[in-house]
Scaffold this active site. Structure first.
Site, PDB file in Angstrom:
ATOM      1  N   TRP A   8      57.423   4.301 -29.531  1.00  0.00           N
ATOM      2  CA  TRP A   8      57.707   3.156 -28.662  1.00  0.00           C
ATOM      3  C   TRP A   8      58.591   2.153 -29.399  1.00  0.00           C
ATOM      4  O   TRP A   8      59.466   1.529 -28.794  1.00  0.00           O
ATOM      5  CB  TRP A   8      56.396   2.486 -28.244  1.00  0.00           C
ATOM      6  CG  TRP A   8      56.600   1.293 -27.358  1.00  0.00           C
ATOM      7  CD1 TRP A   8      56.647   1.270 -25.983  1.00  0.00           C
ATOM      8  CD2 TRP A   8      56.795  -0.076 -27.766  1.00  0.00           C
ATOM      9  NE1 TRP A   8      56.862  -0.003 -25.526  1.00  0.00           N
ATOM     10  CE2 TRP A   8      56.953  -0.855 -26.608  1.00  0.00           C
ATOM     11  CE3 TRP A   8      56.844  -0.705 -29.003  1.00  0.00           C
ATOM     12  CZ2 TRP A   8      57.157  -2.234 -26.653  1.00  0.00           C
ATOM     13  CZ3 TRP A   8      57.058  -2.080 -29.056  1.00  0.00           C
ATOM     14  CH2 TRP A   8      57.206  -2.825 -27.887  1.00  0.00           C
ATOM     15  N   HIS A   9      58.372   2.019 -30.710  1.00  0.00           N
ATOM     16  CA  HIS A   9      59.114   1.021 -31.460  1.00  0.00           C
ATOM     17  C   HIS A   9      60.560   1.427 -31.712  1.00  0.00           C
ATOM     18  O   HIS A   9      61.396   0.546 -31.977  1.00  0.00           O
ATOM     19  CB  HIS A   9      58.416   0.747 -32.799  1.00  0.00           C
ATOM     20  CG  HIS A   9      57.231  -0.154 -32.674  1.00  0.00           C
ATOM     21  ND1 HIS A   9      55.971   0.311 -32.368  1.00  0.00           N
ATOM     22  CD2 HIS A   9      57.111  -1.500 -32.792  1.00  0.00           C
ATOM     23  CE1 HIS A   9      55.131  -0.712 -32.318  1.00  0.00           C
ATOM     24  NE2 HIS A   9      55.791  -1.809 -32.566  1.00  0.00           N
ATOM     25  N   GLY A  10      60.872   2.686 -31.649  1.00  0.00           N
ATOM     26  CA  GLY A  10      62.261   3.059 -31.849  1.00  0.00           C
ATOM     27  C   GLY A  10      62.461   4.552 -31.984  1.00  0.00           C
ATOM     28  O   GLY A  10      61.533   5.299 -32.285  1.00  0.00           O
ATOM     29  N   SER A  29      52.822   5.043 -30.320  1.00  0.00           N
ATOM     30  CA  SER A  29      53.133   3.679 -30.745  1.00  0.00           C
ATOM     31  C   SER A  29      54.356   3.648 -31.652  1.00  0.00           C
ATOM     32  O   SER A  29      55.227   2.780 -31.518  1.00  0.00           O
ATOM     33  CB  SER A  29      51.930   3.078 -31.472  1.00  0.00           C
ATOM     34  OG  SER A  29      52.219   1.784 -31.947  1.00  0.00           O
ATOM     35  N   PHE A  63      63.583  -3.322 -29.418  1.00  0.00           N
ATOM     36  CA  PHE A  63      62.595  -2.386 -28.897  1.00  0.00           C
ATOM     37  C   PHE A  63      62.390  -2.553 -27.402  1.00  0.00           C
ATOM     38  O   PHE A  63      61.648  -1.801 -26.821  1.00  0.00           O
ATOM     39  CB  PHE A  63      61.259  -2.588 -29.622  1.00  0.00           C
ATOM     40  CG  PHE A  63      61.399  -2.471 -31.133  1.00  0.00           C
ATOM     41  CD1 PHE A  63      62.163  -1.473 -31.682  1.00  0.00           C
ATOM     42  CD2 PHE A  63      60.790  -3.398 -31.961  1.00  0.00           C
ATOM     43  CE1 PHE A  63      62.294  -1.371 -33.060  1.00  0.00           C
ATOM     44  CE2 PHE A  63      60.925  -3.297 -33.337  1.00  0.00           C
ATOM     45  CZ  PHE A  63      61.678  -2.292 -33.875  1.00  0.00           C
TER      46      PHE A  63
END
Length: 482
Positions: A326-328, A323, A482
């Site tokens: 995934w955001h960066g 997670s 994102f």
């Protein structure tokens, strides 16, 4: 270096306010011709997405085409091979654009003294690539699991992946919910459209008035935290928590409300997360479409919480690390994920992660003192994580925390100007009151006063505030990166 391209087809732009009514009018003129209506959805969505950079269209078309073919081929080829081939291809594309430079730079810093000469790619990060990639992958996986049948309607499938309201920042839809809506005729519903406009109105208020007002102060403090005292840093951290909620949940409200104008229902993405009583409840209410995606496609296949405690710990760290990434592509996001994993572990190991499944203060006007304390503690813990999320690097986050706790009781918080201070205070208070009173509703403006004068007075005041800030500011949505 990975470049994030921005242009002006934002929800809070003049271009979008011209684009939307034109698309709305033509769309319903084609209501008796499903194929043409869906073709128009695809064309309008590609125009919307290509407004950032026309090259993005090649990538989303390729991703969509491969995922569509994967469904068809699973009828005729070894199903597992087709599924994994499409997953590998899409993740490779995502990895190349979003993570290649990050991992190369990290390797160079660790083993090459930071020398990356000739190794980094000069690429544009396509807007929303993580969102539409996950949406396309869910279709491939669901077809493999036989939870849905593969479709041969290519136009409907392209509309499902590219539907412009939720294309660049979600919600991340499942084919089982959204795709059938494009495969059957839609009828214009006046009550649904009115409800959509109300939801969009509230989303615009949260973004333009609440989030963007907080951003003025947050950006100033985070850029030079060593210039300010601890009280100012604490205020900036709290305001960023509010900013990111107003920004992202505001986007989701606009997207969901906009979809209702076209007779399409999208899933709820936020459910008053800052009224949560622990971190587990927070994650059931924050970015719901992504949280459930990770749960259904990664966490449960790994065994979830129905395995030995050591494996539960591993699964929890895996899901939060993924997670975070995934955001960066930054170690701060990894640290943010690890932080939440550490908060989540005691709850899941103690089988207390599902103890709050109802709405706080259900059937009561106010929470108990215990519930109020739980909500404040959960908010503060989330705020600590948001400092990691907002910081440019682990070092910057460490400096921020060091200066914050080292000078916490020195001086009073600083804010940009008296006017900005009042805008922030009033907008925060208004959002808290409205969302608390409507915490069990589908969205905060779903229940409006029956008195027409009062109702329209609320609409006019919100529109005036939105119009004022739309003219003076045009800030991108945080989650577009994102």
């Amino acid at each position: 270096m990975c470049i994030f391209a921005l242009s002006n087809m934002l929800f809070n732009s003049t271009e979008f306010l011209l684009f939307l009514p034109i698309v709305f009018g033509i769309y319903w003129l084609l209501r008796r011709h499903l194929l043409w209506q869906n073709l128009f959805v695809v064309a309008a969505s590609y125009l919307f997405y290509g407004w950032w950079d026309w090259r993005f269209l090649l990538l989303i078309a390729f991703t969509t085409g491969c995922s569509y073919l994967s469904g068809i081929l699973q009828r005729e080829r070894p199903r597992r091979w087709v599924m994994w081939s499409n997953i590998a291809l899409n993740l490779a594309i995502l990895g190349l654009f979003k993570y290649y430079n990050f991992f190369v730079q990290s390797f160079a810093d660790a083993f090459l003294g930071g020398d990356t000469h000739g190794l980094l790619l000069q690429v544009i990060l396509p807007v929303g690539i993580s969102f539409y990639t996950f949406q396309a992958l869910s279709y491939t996986i669901d077809v493999y699991r036989r939870t849905i049948e593969p479709t041969r309607d290519a136009v409907a499938f392209f509309a499902y992946v590219s539907f412009f309201p939720q294309l660049v920042a979600g919600p991340i839809e499942r084919a089982s919910s959204l795709l059938p809506q494009f495969m059957q005729p839609r009828t214009f519903s006046y009550p649904l459209a009115v409800d959509g406009l109300r939801q969009m109105l509230w989303g615009f208020f949260k973004k333009l008035v609440l989030a963007d007002s907080c951003a003025l102060y947050v950006d100033l403090i985070f850029e030079h935290p060593d210039w300010y005292n601890g009280a100012s840093l604490l205020l900036a951290a709290v305001l960023f928590s509010i900013q990111i909620y107003g920004d992202f949940s505001g986007y989701s409200d606009i997207a969901i409300g906009c979809a209702k104008l076209f007779g399409i229902r999208l899933r709820r993405n936020f459910n008053v997360p800052y009224f949560s009583r622990d971190i587990a409840e927070f994650w059931r209410r924050w970015h719901i479409s992504l949280t459930t995606w990770f749960r259904d496609y990664i966490y449960i296949p790994l065994g979830g919480s129905r395995v030995a405690p050591a494996r539960v710990v591993l699964n929890t760290f895996v899901i939060f690390l993924v997670s975070g990434l995934w955001h960066g592509a930054n170690w701060t996001f990894v640290a943010w994920g690890l932080f939440h994993a550490l908060l989540f572990l005691p709850l899941i190991l103690g089988h207390r992660n599902r103890r709050y499944t109802d709405t706080v203060a259900a059937g009561r006007f106010l929470p108990t003192l215990r519930e109020a304390g739980q909500m404040i503690l959960t908010f503060l813990l989330a705020t600590v994580g948001w400092v990691l999320f907002r910081s440019d690097s682990i070092t910057a986050a460490g400096d921020y925390f060091g200066h914050l706790f080292g000078h916490l009781f020195e001086g009073a918080p600083t804010i940009t100007s008296p006017l900005d201070a009042w805008v922030v205070r009033i907008s925060i208070l208004l959002v808290i009151v409205v969302e608390w009173l409507n915490r069990t509703a589908d969205h905060p403006l779903a229940r409006m006063p029956r008195n027409r004068a009062v109702r329209w007075g609320c609409y006019i005041l919100l529109c005036c505030a939105i119009g004022l800030f739309m003219v003076t500011r045009e800030m991108p949505f945080i989650y577009f990166q994102f």
